[in-house]
Design an enzyme around this catalytic site. Structure first.
Site, PDB file in Angstrom:
ATOM      1  N   ASP A  82       0.855  -1.197   0.000  1.00 40.62           N
ATOM      2  CA  ASP A  82       0.000   0.000   0.000  1.00 40.62           C
ATOM      3  C   ASP A  82       0.891   1.247   0.000  1.00 40.62           C
ATOM      4  O   ASP A  82       1.813   1.356   0.817  1.00 40.62           O
ATOM      5  CB  ASP A  82      -0.860  -0.048   1.276  1.00 40.62           C
ATOM      6  CG  ASP A  82      -1.978   0.971   1.278  1.00 40.62           C
ATOM      7  OD1 ASP A  82      -2.442   1.357   0.191  1.00 40.62           O
ATOM      8  OD2 ASP A  82      -2.402   1.366   2.387  1.00 40.62           O
ATOM      9  N   HIS A  83       0.626   2.166  -0.897  1.00 36.78           N
ATOM     10  CA  HIS A  83       1.356   3.450  -0.954  1.00 36.78           C
ATOM     11  C   HIS A  83       2.884   3.320  -0.997  1.00 36.78           C
ATOM     12  O   HIS A  83       3.576   3.962  -0.189  1.00 36.78           O
ATOM     13  CB  HIS A  83       0.964   4.354   0.225  1.00 36.78           C
ATOM     14  CG  HIS A  83      -0.459   4.810   0.174  1.00 36.78           C
ATOM     15  ND1 HIS A  83      -0.916   5.749  -0.716  1.00 36.78           N
ATOM     16  CD2 HIS A  83      -1.535   4.427   0.897  1.00 36.78           C
ATOM     17  CE1 HIS A  83      -2.207   5.933  -0.543  1.00 36.78           C
ATOM     18  NE2 HIS A  83      -2.622   5.133   0.424  1.00 36.78           N
ATOM     19  N   GLU A 134      -1.461   5.827  -8.820  1.00 39.43           N
ATOM     20  CA  GLU A 134      -2.443   6.830  -8.357  1.00 39.43           C
ATOM     21  C   GLU A 134      -2.257   8.138  -9.108  1.00 39.43           C
ATOM     22  O   GLU A 134      -1.146   8.611  -9.307  1.00 39.43           O
ATOM     23  CB  GLU A 134      -2.302   7.073  -6.840  1.00 39.43           C
ATOM     24  CG  GLU A 134      -3.305   8.123  -6.329  1.00 39.43           C
ATOM     25  CD  GLU A 134      -3.443   8.173  -4.810  1.00 39.43           C
ATOM     26  OE1 GLU A 134      -3.126   7.186  -4.131  1.00 39.43           O
ATOM     27  OE2 GLU A 134      -3.877   9.226  -4.301  1.00 39.43           O
ATOM     28  N   HIS A 178      -8.163   9.805   3.601  1.00 42.82           N
ATOM     29  CA  HIS A 178      -7.698   8.855   4.612  1.00 42.82           C
ATOM     30  C   HIS A 178      -8.090   9.308   6.016  1.00 42.82           C
ATOM     31  O   HIS A 178      -8.252  10.498   6.266  1.00 42.82           O
ATOM     32  CB  HIS A 178      -6.174   8.706   4.531  1.00 42.82           C
ATOM     33  CG  HIS A 178      -5.717   8.014   3.271  1.00 42.82           C
ATOM     34  ND1 HIS A 178      -5.239   8.687   2.184  1.00 42.82           N
ATOM     35  CD2 HIS A 178      -5.706   6.706   2.938  1.00 42.82           C
ATOM     36  CE1 HIS A 178      -4.933   7.827   1.233  1.00 42.82           C
ATOM     37  NE2 HIS A 178      -5.204   6.608   1.652  1.00 42.82           N
ATOM     38  N   HIS A 209      -9.229   4.683  -2.477  1.00 39.38           N
ATOM     39  CA  HIS A 209      -8.546   4.785  -1.177  1.00 39.38           C
ATOM     40  C   HIS A 209      -9.435   5.570  -0.223  1.00 39.38           C
ATOM     41  O   HIS A 209     -10.411   6.192  -0.629  1.00 39.38           O
ATOM     42  CB  HIS A 209      -7.199   5.503  -1.338  1.00 39.38           C
ATOM     43  CG  HIS A 209      -6.137   4.613  -1.889  1.00 39.38           C
ATOM     44  ND1 HIS A 209      -5.052   4.216  -1.147  1.00 39.38           N
ATOM     45  CD2 HIS A 209      -6.014   4.007  -3.093  1.00 39.38           C
ATOM     46  CE1 HIS A 209      -4.302   3.419  -1.880  1.00 39.38           C
ATOM     47  NE2 HIS A 209      -4.856   3.273  -3.071  1.00 39.38           N
ATOM     48  N   SER A 212     -12.934   3.918   4.327  1.00 41.04           N
ATOM     49  CA  SER A 212     -13.563   3.430   5.558  1.00 41.04           C
ATOM     50  C   SER A 212     -14.883   4.160   5.777  1.00 41.04           C
ATOM     51  O   SER A 212     -15.018   5.338   5.421  1.00 41.04           O
ATOM     52  CB  SER A 212     -12.645   3.673   6.763  1.00 41.04           C
ATOM     53  OG  SER A 212     -11.692   2.625   6.870  1.00 41.04           O
ATOM     54  N   ASN A 252     -10.290   0.333  -0.294  1.00 43.79           N
ATOM     55  CA  ASN A 252      -9.271   0.264   0.770  1.00 43.79           C
ATOM     56  C   ASN A 252      -9.833   0.622   2.143  1.00 43.79           C
ATOM     57  O   ASN A 252     -10.446   1.683   2.307  1.00 43.79           O
ATOM     58  CB  ASN A 252      -8.148   1.263   0.464  1.00 43.79           C
ATOM     59  CG  ASN A 252      -7.194   0.768  -0.603  1.00 43.79           C
ATOM     60  OD1 ASN A 252      -7.478  -0.193  -1.300  1.00 43.79           O
ATOM     61  ND2 ASN A 252      -6.065   1.426  -0.719  1.00 43.79           N
ATOM     62  N   ASP A 254      -8.665   0.744   6.249  1.00 39.97           N
ATOM     63  CA  ASP A 254      -7.715   0.630   7.359  1.00 39.97           C
ATOM     64  C   ASP A 254      -8.327   1.207   8.637  1.00 39.97           C
ATOM     65  O   ASP A 254      -8.384   0.553   9.678  1.00 39.97           O
ATOM     66  CB  ASP A 254      -6.412   1.367   6.999  1.00 39.97           C
ATOM     67  CG  ASP A 254      -5.335   1.140   8.049  1.00 39.97           C
ATOM     68  OD1 ASP A 254      -5.573   0.378   8.997  1.00 39.97           O
ATOM     69  OD2 ASP A 254      -4.247   1.727   7.925  1.00 39.97           O
TER      70      ASP A 254
HETATM   71  P1  13P Z   1      -9.096   4.638   5.383  1.00 42.96           P
HETATM   72  O1  13P Z   1      -8.270   5.558   6.219  1.00 42.96           O
HETATM   73  O2  13P Z   1     -10.365   5.289   4.951  1.00 42.96           O
HETATM   74  O3  13P Z   1      -9.329   3.330   6.025  1.00 42.96           O
HETATM   75  O4  13P Z   1      -8.268   4.372   4.025  1.00 42.96           O
HETATM   76  C1  13P Z   1      -7.280   3.371   3.974  1.00 42.96           C
HETATM   77  C2  13P Z   1      -6.463   3.423   2.728  1.00 42.96           C
HETATM   78  O5  13P Z   1      -6.785   4.073   1.748  1.00 42.96           O
HETATM   79  C3  13P Z   1      -5.232   2.644   2.732  1.00 42.96           C
HETATM   80  O6  13P Z   1      -4.487   2.854   1.576  1.00 42.96           O
HETATM   81  O1  G3H Z   2      -3.281   5.049   3.658  1.00 41.14           O
HETATM   82  C1  G3H Z   2      -2.633   4.749   4.648  1.00 41.14           C
HETATM   83  C2  G3H Z   2      -2.977   3.553   5.432  1.00 41.14           C
HETATM   84  O2  G3H Z   2      -4.071   3.798   6.278  1.00 41.14           O
HETATM   85  C3  G3H Z   2      -1.768   3.050   6.155  1.00 41.14           C
HETATM   86  O3  G3H Z   2      -1.482   3.815   7.270  1.00 41.14           O
HETATM   87  O4  G3H Z   2       0.937   4.359   6.995  1.00 41.14           O
HETATM   88  O5  G3H Z   2      -0.184   4.484   9.247  1.00 41.14           O
HETATM   89  O6  G3H Z   2       0.274   2.262   8.177  1.00 41.14           O
HETATM   90  P1  G3H Z   2      -0.022   3.727   7.961  1.00 41.14           P
HETATM   91 ZN    ZN Z   3      -4.629   4.826   0.795  1.00 38.64          ZN
END
Ligand code: 13P
Ligand code: G3H
Ligand code: ZN
Length: 307
Positions: A82-83, A134, A178, A209, A212, A252, A254
């Site tokens: 991811d990212h 992206e 996010h 992305h 949530s 996505n 998280d």
């Molecule tokens: P959320 O913060 O909305 O869960 O998004 C997660 C995400 O995009 C991880 O790449």
């Molecule tokens: O988009 C980011 C994800 O929520 C991951 O978050 O970098 O804190 O692990 P993190």
């Molecule tokens: Zn993301």
């Protein structure tokens, strides 16, 4: 079943109007909760690892936990970065066995994003690994990059970007962000823009992305048991369902995992002040992840019985 590429999953998701959940993982309990939900719903899943997760758990631990997941489950699983913000991290995880990577050049200007994405695509495709890129920028925090404003994806630029980079899927900005504080008022997404992009890029998987939905039961529970996460809000579920019925094939999540675990752990510790065995709060936290992901698969993503 070994780890798979998301390619076939996305084709089916695109054709049948559902989406695959891409859940962020950081430790064993999160991985187990998500996979048990996928098993219960017979749903394909993407488990994704950020640079932060890699640093927290260690790449070898994450890969070995995923090997355990693969050895003990019967659903198609993708291990995705991811990212990824540079070539080096993409190369490292591709060499480490990931079946999919995201190269996120969205913070760069157009030509630089293209050049970086092309470099990753060349390396990844040579090893049969899928590449998400992206274009556009989400407001909020991604890794250490903070963006105050959304820059919505331009549909014509999206076509040029996909043609010139050869990426396999594209994350776009249409209003999600996010974290736990996504909308001040009513949640809205730019579906006209999504529709335009999918018309210009037919049969091409789009990624959302920051998707949530920030279930209010967890916000309430966390605040009730000593937390202070204020008036958090997420993407309304009906908007996610609509996106999943369109060209969005990967959603996505998280923040919802973080909320489910933390709210549950807070409640357990407050209600049982005598407990000090971590299993006494980690098992309910894992179960909260399981229930949340199961609900999401069934009622939002629509990926039940799609293996
Ligand atoms: P959320 O913060 O909305 O869960 O998004 C997660 C995400 O995009 C991880 O790449
Ligand atoms: O988009 C980011 C994800 O929520 C991951 O978050 O970098 O804190 O692990 P993190
Ligand atoms: Zn993301």
């Amino acid at each position: 079943m070994p780890l798979v590429s998301p390619k076939e999953m996305f084709q089916k998701a695109y054709n049948e109007g559902f989406a695959i959940g891409a859940f962020n993982v950081n430790n064993m309990e999160i991985i187990q909760g998500i996979i048990q939900a996928g098993e219960a719903e017979k749903s394909p899943l993407i488990l994704q690892v950020s640079a932060g997760a890699k640093k927290y758990a260690g790449l070898t631990y994450i890969v070995k936990l995923m090997e355990a997941a693969v050895a003990t489950s019967n659903i198609p699983l993708v291990l995705h970065l991811d990212h990824g913000t540079d070539f080096a991290i993409c190369k490292e995880v591709i060499d480490g066995g990931f079946t999919s990577v995201m190269i996120d050049g969205s913070h760069l200007e157009f030509e630089k994003n293209i050049a970086l994405t092309k470099e990753v695509v060349a390396y990844a495709h040579d090893k049969g690994v899928f590449v998400e890129a992206e274009l556009g920028r989400l407001a909020g925090v991604e890794e250490d990059i903070v963006s105050a404003e959304h820059i919505y994806t331009d549909p014509d630029e999206a076509v040029e970007f996909v043609e010139r980079t050869g990426c396999d899927s594209l994350a776009i900005a249409i209003g999600t962000s996010h974290g736990a504080y996504k909308f001040k008022g009513e949640g809205k997404l730019d579906f006209d823009r999504l529709e335009k992009i999918s018309q210009l890029l037919p049969n091409f998987p789009i990624v959302l992305h920051g998707a949530s939905s920030v279930p209010q039961e967890f916000v309430k529970m966390a605040n009730e048991f000593g937390g202070n996460i204020g008036s958090a809000s997420g993407v309304p579920e009906e908007l996610l369902r609509k996106a999943a019925s369109m060209a969005v094939c990967k959603i996505n999540i998280d923040t919802d995992i973080r909320l489910a675990m933390t709210a549950t752990i807070r409640k357990c510790l407050v209600e049982n002040p005598e407990h000090f065995d971590p299993r006494e709060y980690l098992a309910p936290a894992r179960n909260a992840v399981y229930e949340m992901v199961k609900y999401k698969i069934k009622n939002v993503l629509g990926s039940s019985e799609k293996i």
